[in-house]
Design a protein around this motif. Sequence first.
Motif, PDB file in Angstrom:
ATOM      1  N   GLU A 259     -46.758 -27.521   6.257  1.00  0.00           N
ATOM      2  CA  GLU A 259     -46.137 -26.442   5.482  1.00  0.00           C
ATOM      3  C   GLU A 259     -46.215 -26.748   3.990  1.00  0.00           C
ATOM      4  OE1 GLU A 259     -44.111 -22.976   4.470  1.00  0.00           O
ATOM      5  OE2 GLU A 259     -45.060 -23.593   6.353  1.00  0.00           O
ATOM      6  N   LEU A 260     -45.917 -28.003   3.612  1.00  0.00           N
ATOM      7  CA  LEU A 260     -45.995 -28.386   2.205  1.00  0.00           C
ATOM      8  C   LEU A 260     -47.434 -28.340   1.703  1.00  0.00           C
ATOM      9  CD1 LEU A 260     -43.484 -31.371   1.969  1.00  0.00           C
ATOM     10  CD2 LEU A 260     -43.172 -29.031   1.184  1.00  0.00           C
ATOM     11  N   ALA A 264     -48.941 -26.192  -1.352  1.00  0.00           N
ATOM     12  CA  ALA A 264     -49.643 -26.858  -2.451  1.00  0.00           C
ATOM     13  C   ALA A 264     -50.998 -26.205  -2.707  1.00  0.00           C
ATOM     14  CB  ALA A 264     -49.814 -28.341  -2.132  1.00  0.00           C
ATOM     15  N   ILE A 265     -51.699 -25.853  -1.631  1.00  0.00           N
ATOM     16  CA  ILE A 265     -52.987 -25.171  -1.778  1.00  0.00           C
ATOM     17  C   ILE A 265     -52.800 -23.820  -2.455  1.00  0.00           C
ATOM     18  CG2 ILE A 265     -54.884 -24.109  -0.501  1.00  0.00           C
ATOM     19  CD1 ILE A 265     -54.596 -26.334   1.561  1.00  0.00           C
ATOM     20  N   GLN A 266     -51.709 -23.130  -2.127  1.00  0.00           N
ATOM     21  CA  GLN A 266     -51.440 -21.838  -2.745  1.00  0.00           C
ATOM     22  C   GLN A 266     -51.165 -21.994  -4.231  1.00  0.00           C
ATOM     23  OE1 GLN A 266     -51.719 -18.868  -1.143  1.00  0.00           O
ATOM     24  NE2 GLN A 266     -51.476 -17.971  -3.190  1.00  0.00           N
ATOM     25  N   ILE A 267     -50.436 -23.070  -4.609  1.00  0.00           N
ATOM     26  CA  ILE A 267     -50.177 -23.319  -6.027  1.00  0.00           C
ATOM     27  C   ILE A 267     -51.477 -23.585  -6.766  1.00  0.00           C
ATOM     28  CG2 ILE A 267     -49.126 -24.962  -7.641  1.00  0.00           C
ATOM     29  CD1 ILE A 267     -46.825 -25.264  -5.698  1.00  0.00           C
ATOM     30  N   ILE A 268     -52.358 -24.375  -6.146  1.00  0.00           N
ATOM     31  CA  ILE A 268     -53.667 -24.647  -6.765  1.00  0.00           C
ATOM     32  C   ILE A 268     -54.461 -23.356  -6.928  1.00  0.00           C
ATOM     33  CG2 ILE A 268     -55.871 -25.828  -6.441  1.00  0.00           C
ATOM     34  CD1 ILE A 268     -54.344 -28.031  -4.980  1.00  0.00           C
ATOM     35  N   HIS A 269     -54.342 -22.468  -5.957  1.00  0.00           N
ATOM     36  CA  HIS A 269     -55.042 -21.189  -6.034  1.00  0.00           C
ATOM     37  C   HIS A 269     -54.506 -20.321  -7.162  1.00  0.00           C
ATOM     38  CE1 HIS A 269     -55.744 -16.924  -4.903  1.00  0.00           C
ATOM     39  NE2 HIS A 269     -56.933 -17.378  -4.527  1.00  0.00           N
ATOM     40  N   ASP A 270     -53.178 -20.351  -7.351  1.00  0.00           N
ATOM     41  CA  ASP A 270     -52.562 -19.513  -8.382  1.00  0.00           C
ATOM     42  C   ASP A 270     -52.676 -20.119  -9.778  1.00  0.00           C
ATOM     43  OD1 ASP A 270     -51.842 -17.719  -6.419  1.00  0.00           O
ATOM     44  OD2 ASP A 270     -49.818 -18.533  -6.169  1.00  0.00           O
ATOM     45  N   PHE A 271     -52.678 -21.443  -9.860  1.00  0.00           N
ATOM     46  CA  PHE A 271     -52.754 -22.128 -11.164  1.00  0.00           C
ATOM     47  C   PHE A 271     -53.862 -23.182 -11.136  1.00  0.00           C
ATOM     48  CE2 PHE A 271     -48.384 -20.954 -10.150  1.00  0.00           C
ATOM     49  CZ  PHE A 271     -48.031 -20.167 -11.244  1.00  0.00           C
ATOM     50  N   PHE A 273     -56.264 -24.110 -13.207  1.00  0.00           N
ATOM     51  CA  PHE A 273     -56.655 -24.865 -14.404  1.00  0.00           C
ATOM     52  C   PHE A 273     -55.459 -25.513 -15.111  1.00  0.00           C
ATOM     53  CE2 PHE A 273     -59.830 -21.466 -13.909  1.00  0.00           C
ATOM     54  CZ  PHE A 273     -60.961 -22.260 -13.704  1.00  0.00           C
ATOM     55  N   THR A 274     -54.338 -24.813 -15.172  1.00  0.00           N
ATOM     56  CA  THR A 274     -53.200 -25.321 -15.938  1.00  0.00           C
ATOM     57  C   THR A 274     -52.226 -26.122 -15.093  1.00  0.00           C
ATOM     58  OG1 THR A 274     -51.908 -23.300 -15.566  1.00  0.00           O
ATOM     59  CG2 THR A 274     -53.377 -23.372 -17.498  1.00  0.00           C
ATOM     60  N   GLY A 275     -52.165 -25.842 -13.788  1.00  0.00           N
ATOM     61  CA  GLY A 275     -51.128 -26.461 -12.992  1.00  0.00           C
ATOM     62  C   GLY A 275     -49.768 -25.865 -13.332  1.00  0.00           C
ATOM     63  N   VAL A 276     -48.696 -26.461 -12.836  1.00  0.00           N
ATOM     64  CA  VAL A 276     -47.358 -25.940 -13.085  1.00  0.00           C
ATOM     65  C   VAL A 276     -46.498 -26.940 -13.845  1.00  0.00           C
ATOM     66  CG1 VAL A 276     -47.379 -24.433 -11.076  1.00  0.00           C
ATOM     67  CG2 VAL A 276     -46.564 -26.785 -10.830  1.00  0.00           C
ATOM     68  N   GLY A 277     -47.030 -28.125 -14.136  1.00  0.00           N
ATOM     69  CA  GLY A 277     -46.252 -29.132 -14.843  1.00  0.00           C
ATOM     70  C   GLY A 277     -45.587 -30.094 -13.879  1.00  0.00           C
ATOM     71  N   LEU A 278     -45.436 -31.346 -14.293  1.00  0.00           N
ATOM     72  CA  LEU A 278     -44.810 -32.346 -13.437  1.00  0.00           C
ATOM     73  C   LEU A 278     -43.360 -31.994 -13.160  1.00  0.00           C
ATOM     74  CD1 LEU A 278     -46.180 -35.694 -14.926  1.00  0.00           C
ATOM     75  CD2 LEU A 278     -46.891 -34.525 -12.846  1.00  0.00           C
ATOM     76  N   GLY A 279     -42.960 -32.142 -11.893  1.00  0.00           N
ATOM     77  CA  GLY A 279     -41.587 -31.866 -11.505  1.00  0.00           C
ATOM     78  C   GLY A 279     -41.283 -30.408 -11.266  1.00  0.00           C
ATOM     79  N   MET A 280     -42.278 -29.537 -11.394  1.00  0.00           N
ATOM     80  CA  MET A 280     -42.045 -28.098 -11.268  1.00  0.00           C
ATOM     81  C   MET A 280     -42.463 -27.534  -9.913  1.00  0.00           C
ATOM     82  SD  MET A 280     -40.657 -27.105 -14.079  1.00  0.00           S
ATOM     83  CE  MET A 280     -39.784 -28.665 -13.939  1.00  0.00           C
ATOM     84  N   GLU A 282     -41.292 -27.909  -6.828  1.00  0.00           N
ATOM     85  CA  GLU A 282     -40.207 -27.384  -6.021  1.00  0.00           C
ATOM     86  C   GLU A 282     -39.711 -26.052  -6.539  1.00  0.00           C
ATOM     87  OE1 GLU A 282     -35.791 -28.750  -4.354  1.00  0.00           O
ATOM     88  OE2 GLU A 282     -36.998 -30.105  -5.597  1.00  0.00           O
ATOM     89  N   GLN A 283     -39.604 -25.914  -7.864  1.00  0.00           N
ATOM     90  CA  GLN A 283     -39.153 -24.647  -8.417  1.00  0.00           C
ATOM     91  C   GLN A 283     -40.150 -23.530  -8.138  1.00  0.00           C
ATOM     92  OE1 GLN A 283     -37.947 -24.852 -12.526  1.00  0.00           O
ATOM     93  NE2 GLN A 283     -36.930 -26.840 -12.290  1.00  0.00           N
ATOM     94  N   VAL A 284     -41.446 -23.842  -8.229  1.00  0.00           N
ATOM     95  CA  VAL A 284     -42.466 -22.837  -7.978  1.00  0.00           C
ATOM     96  C   VAL A 284     -42.460 -22.419  -6.506  1.00  0.00           C
ATOM     97  CG1 VAL A 284     -44.949 -22.381  -7.974  1.00  0.00           C
ATOM     98  CG2 VAL A 284     -43.904 -23.607  -9.880  1.00  0.00           C
ATOM     99  N   ILE A 285     -42.291 -23.376  -5.606  1.00  0.00           N
ATOM    100  CA  ILE A 285     -42.267 -23.062  -4.173  1.00  0.00           C
ATOM    101  C   ILE A 285     -41.087 -22.161  -3.830  1.00  0.00           C
ATOM    102  CG2 ILE A 285     -41.882 -24.064  -1.886  1.00  0.00           C
ATOM    103  CD1 ILE A 285     -43.564 -26.417  -2.709  1.00  0.00           C
TER     104      ILE A 285
END
Length: 286
Positions: A259-260, A264-271, A273-280, A282-285
């Motif tokens: 599930e995690l 994570a793959i979805q976050i990579i798909h959405d961001f 090039f920039t990523g979401v920043g360290l520690g972020m 959980e907030q994005v999920i």
Amino acid sequence: LSVFILFADQFPRSTTWFALVGFGVLLVTRAVANKRWFGYTPFDLPSTFLLLILLFGLSVSSNFPVSLLRTSAFVANITVFWAVAALARTRWIRWSSWGLLVFGTILGVVFLLGTQFDSTKFSILQPLYDQISTKFHFLGNSSGFNPNLSGGLIALFVIPAFVFTILGENWLQRVVSIFISLFLLAIVVLSQSRGALIGIAVALPVVSLLHSRRWLLFWCICAIAILFIINHFGFAVTAESILKNTVAFGTSSLQGREELWSRAIQIIHDFPFTGVGLGMTEQVIR
């Protein structure tokens, strides 16, 4: 400087920025004095690239203070590495191998006595756990150390101890390193930290092959044996038997991890090039 960076949450933010700027000034000063930026160690270029990525991730974070703490920890680690590498040719550095072995042994004893071991992952070790009980409490930790934390930290000392069994300064250090590496490896197994065990399983072949290609046949045999086991039981069954039953994910660690991973793959798909920043994450999920 690394102390102010590593424990940034214990100091004013201005102190953290002062340490980060000071670290940058030292790097520039060293480069100007030696007339080169890289080449001190094989990891200069990758670590510098990592620093640039961390700074970029910090710029896109939605919660700057939180990401700054995470970024500071990475910067502190790189700072310590470069500081130690700069002392490689000093006279006292040859005693650092003994210091590392002694410190690793002391840390191993502390975690062996103070860790709250659990047999939910490797039930075959239950008789050993019955003989080991957490009777010592360090740093006011009445519940004992987390086994995953213990295994992860001890694993950092297993590889150097293994290296000293091959490249020790003399026969005494090589013999002592054998016993210490086995002792530390046993603690990692008792901790049931599968991440630590996988890390050791990856690092040992890499380190030994970098030293000599004579290890290639041995590791090939090990790889064939592992592939045979996976083929015999099936990948899904093998993965489930390794990842099942953890406190973090309940009865099926594999299901929770999948599930995690999917998120994570979805976050990579959405961001991408920039990523979401360290520690972020959980907030994005959420």
